[in-house]
Design an enzyme around this catalytic site. Structure first.
Site, PDB file in Angstrom:
ATOM      1  N   LYS A 121      48.018 -96.038  24.487  1.00 49.88           N
ATOM      2  CA  LYS A 121      47.154 -96.982  23.771  1.00 49.88           C
ATOM      3  C   LYS A 121      47.178 -98.351  24.445  1.00 49.88           C
ATOM      4  O   LYS A 121      46.128 -98.965  24.692  1.00 49.88           O
ATOM      5  CB  LYS A 121      47.625 -97.111  22.326  1.00 49.88           C
ATOM      6  N   ASN A 122      48.366 -98.855  24.750  1.00 48.00           N
ATOM      7  CA  ASN A 122      48.499-100.224  25.257  1.00 48.00           C
ATOM      8  C   ASN A 122      48.086-100.365  26.711  1.00 48.00           C
ATOM      9  O   ASN A 122      47.955-101.485  27.209  1.00 48.00           O
ATOM     10  CB  ASN A 122      49.931-100.715  25.059  1.00 48.00           C
ATOM     11  N   CYS A 140      47.189-105.328  12.881  1.00 46.44           N
ATOM     12  CA  CYS A 140      48.289-105.159  11.936  1.00 46.44           C
ATOM     13  C   CYS A 140      48.917-106.496  11.569  1.00 46.44           C
ATOM     14  O   CYS A 140      49.115-107.359  12.423  1.00 46.44           O
ATOM     15  CB  CYS A 140      49.371-104.249  12.525  1.00 46.44           C
ATOM     16  N   ARG A 192      50.847-113.981  15.647  1.00 48.75           N
ATOM     17  CA  ARG A 192      50.639-113.616  17.045  1.00 48.75           C
ATOM     18  C   ARG A 192      49.606-114.571  17.630  1.00 48.75           C
ATOM     19  O   ARG A 192      48.469-114.194  17.904  1.00 48.75           O
ATOM     20  CB  ARG A 192      50.197-112.155  17.152  1.00 48.75           C
ATOM     21  N   ASP A 233      57.815-102.327  19.379  1.00 45.29           N
ATOM     22  CA  ASP A 233      57.021-101.251  18.785  1.00 45.29           C
ATOM     23  C   ASP A 233      57.875-100.056  18.368  1.00 45.29           C
ATOM     24  O   ASP A 233      57.438 -99.241  17.552  1.00 45.29           O
ATOM     25  CB  ASP A 233      55.945-100.780  19.762  1.00 45.29           C
ATOM     26  N   ARG A 282      45.497 -95.523  14.397  1.00 48.79           N
ATOM     27  CA  ARG A 282      45.206 -96.545  15.409  1.00 48.79           C
ATOM     28  C   ARG A 282      45.939 -96.281  16.722  1.00 48.79           C
ATOM     29  O   ARG A 282      45.465 -96.679  17.785  1.00 48.79           O
ATOM     30  CB  ARG A 282      45.594 -97.939  14.892  1.00 48.79           C
TER      31      ARG A 282
END
Length: 418
Positions: A22-23, A116, A121, A305, A397
């Site tokens: 994903k990242n 989220c 952030r 994470d 997600r």
């Protein structure tokens, strides 16, 4: 959102294929805006965040075709620089498009990104880095307006090794004359994957994975075909699940190279790990040894994470562990749901004290974010009885076919849509 219904207590046996990262996929998809030809991306995960990024790219004129886990992206007819506020609010990673649109169109308009709610952030470092490259940035009623017609190369120092800021500055600098350097850059493997992809299109980027990244400006980029790296966070999630439930699982396409810090913690907790050319085999008797401490840090430290899923695993360990979450101040929100299941967790600021219990009790819990939701699923797999995890759309997600993969390994889990 929907829910998972889990009847805990089953061992996990068999093999699964690990999804793409994903990242890595999201910034690479954003980088496709820089190319005026067709890019083929392989091993793209089928997750909600990728779907949102596809919608965003389509909204600004990209042509996208999907074939299984491959995407064909053609940005040659890019028609806009303003990204829909509705779409941006769904996903924080959409901010990475700012750097790409600045490089391509020398202007953009963005609203502040969502995602989220795991803590503050801020994107201050993103904006400062772009300003240092000559971008004129104004903020008005929740929008960020960027005029980058005078963009130039420069030497950027980040006060913190922010992944997003590193990626945005890399993308913004692709077409500037001269060499841009980013010192104290993020070192995550996904940064390296972005560099490999950019260079496959004809960029000149080097140093990713070290303290300083260098971008030498080029005139244009060409189309290419590129395989996105596998997801190290998802890999370690399945490893934690096996350690909690007991079992023997081969995670195909997984590698220990990018999860060394979690790997050593898993070995400490009693998991048996064998590294093969085509994946990782993990086995456990379901007895979790305690880990003295975990401190979340930027790569190569322990990933923030993975803190939630390791916390979930440690709720059934044989002693007490101390966890220090240094990255996101609200990342312990999920622990209140674990406590509902009988976990013994005490929170003091950024410190969590987790004392293992013999068993967890099934109940109804609520996923409030992506990684916290995955942590609740793991707890449900270990708990006695039927656990209901509500609002699992958050989990979609970042995890592809999560419940189906677990079911294929023998877990009693099913998804019920709203």
């Amino acid at each position: 959102m929907g829910k998972y219904i889990i009847n805990g207590g089953n061992r996990l046996e068999g093999e699964i294929s690990l999804q793409g990262s994903k990242n890595a996929a999201l910034p690479i998809m954003a980088a496709c805006v820089l190319c005026e030809g067709t890019v083929v991306l392989n091993n793209v995960p089928d997750i909600a965040d990728v779907s949102i990024m596809k919608q965003i790219l389509s909204s600004i004129g990209c042509m996208i075709t999907t074939d299984g886990n491959s995407l064909y992206i053609d940005a040659s007819e890019l028609s806009g620089s303003t990204v829909s506020e509705c779409l941006v609010n769904k996903m924080r990673s959409s901010i990475i498009l700012m750097g790409a649109l600045i490089a391509r169109n020398r202007q953009t308009k963005f609203s502040y990104p969502g995602g989220c709610d795991i803590g503050l952030r801020p994107i201050d470092m993103h904006l400062k880095g772009l300003r240092d490259l000559g971008a004129k940035i104004t903020e008005d009623h929740g929008y960020i307006l960027v005029d980058a017609k005078d963009l130039h190369s420069g030497n950027i120092h980040l006060n913190y090794p922010s992944v997003g800021a590193t990626e945005n500055i890399m993308l913004a600098s692709i077409f500037t004359k001269g060499v841009t350097s980013i010192s104290n850059a993020a070192k995550e493997p996904e940064i390296v994957d972005l560099q490999y992809f950019l260079n496959a299109m004809g960029a000149r980027v080097y140093g990713a994975g070290t303290n300083t990244v260098y971008i030498e400006g080029v005139d244009r980029l060409n189309g290419c075909s590129y395989d996105i790296m596998s997801d190290r966070i998802v890999s370690a999630t399945y490893m934690c699940a096996v350690n909690m439930c007991g079992g023997d699982v081969l995670i195909k396409n997984a590698s220990l190279e990018h999860i060394k810090s979690p790997y050593y913690k898993l070995i400490e907790s009693g998991l048996t790990v064998q590294n093969y050319s085509d994946g990782i085999r993990v086995s456990s008797d379901g007895k979790v040894n305690c880990i003295d401490s975990i401190i979340s840090m930027p790569y190569p430290g322990f990933p923030t994470d993975l803190q939630p899923v390791f916390t979930s695993m440690l709720t059934v360990s044989n002693s007490t562990a101390i966890i220090n979450e240094t990255v996101f101040e609200n990342r312990y929100r999920f622990t209140s749901q674990l406590v509902r299941m009988g976990a013994n967790i005490k929170i003091e600021g950024r410190i969590a004290v987790v004392t293992g219990v013999q068993s967890l009790s099934a109940t109804r819990v609520y996923a409030e974010d992506l990684r916290g939701g995955a942590a609740l699923v793991l707890a449900g797999l270990r708990a006695n009885g039927n656990t209901i995890v509500e609002d699992v759309g958050h989990i979609f997600r970042g995890y592809e076919n999560f419940h189906q993969n677990l079911a294929d390994l023998g877990a009693d889990i099913r998804y019920v849509p709203d």
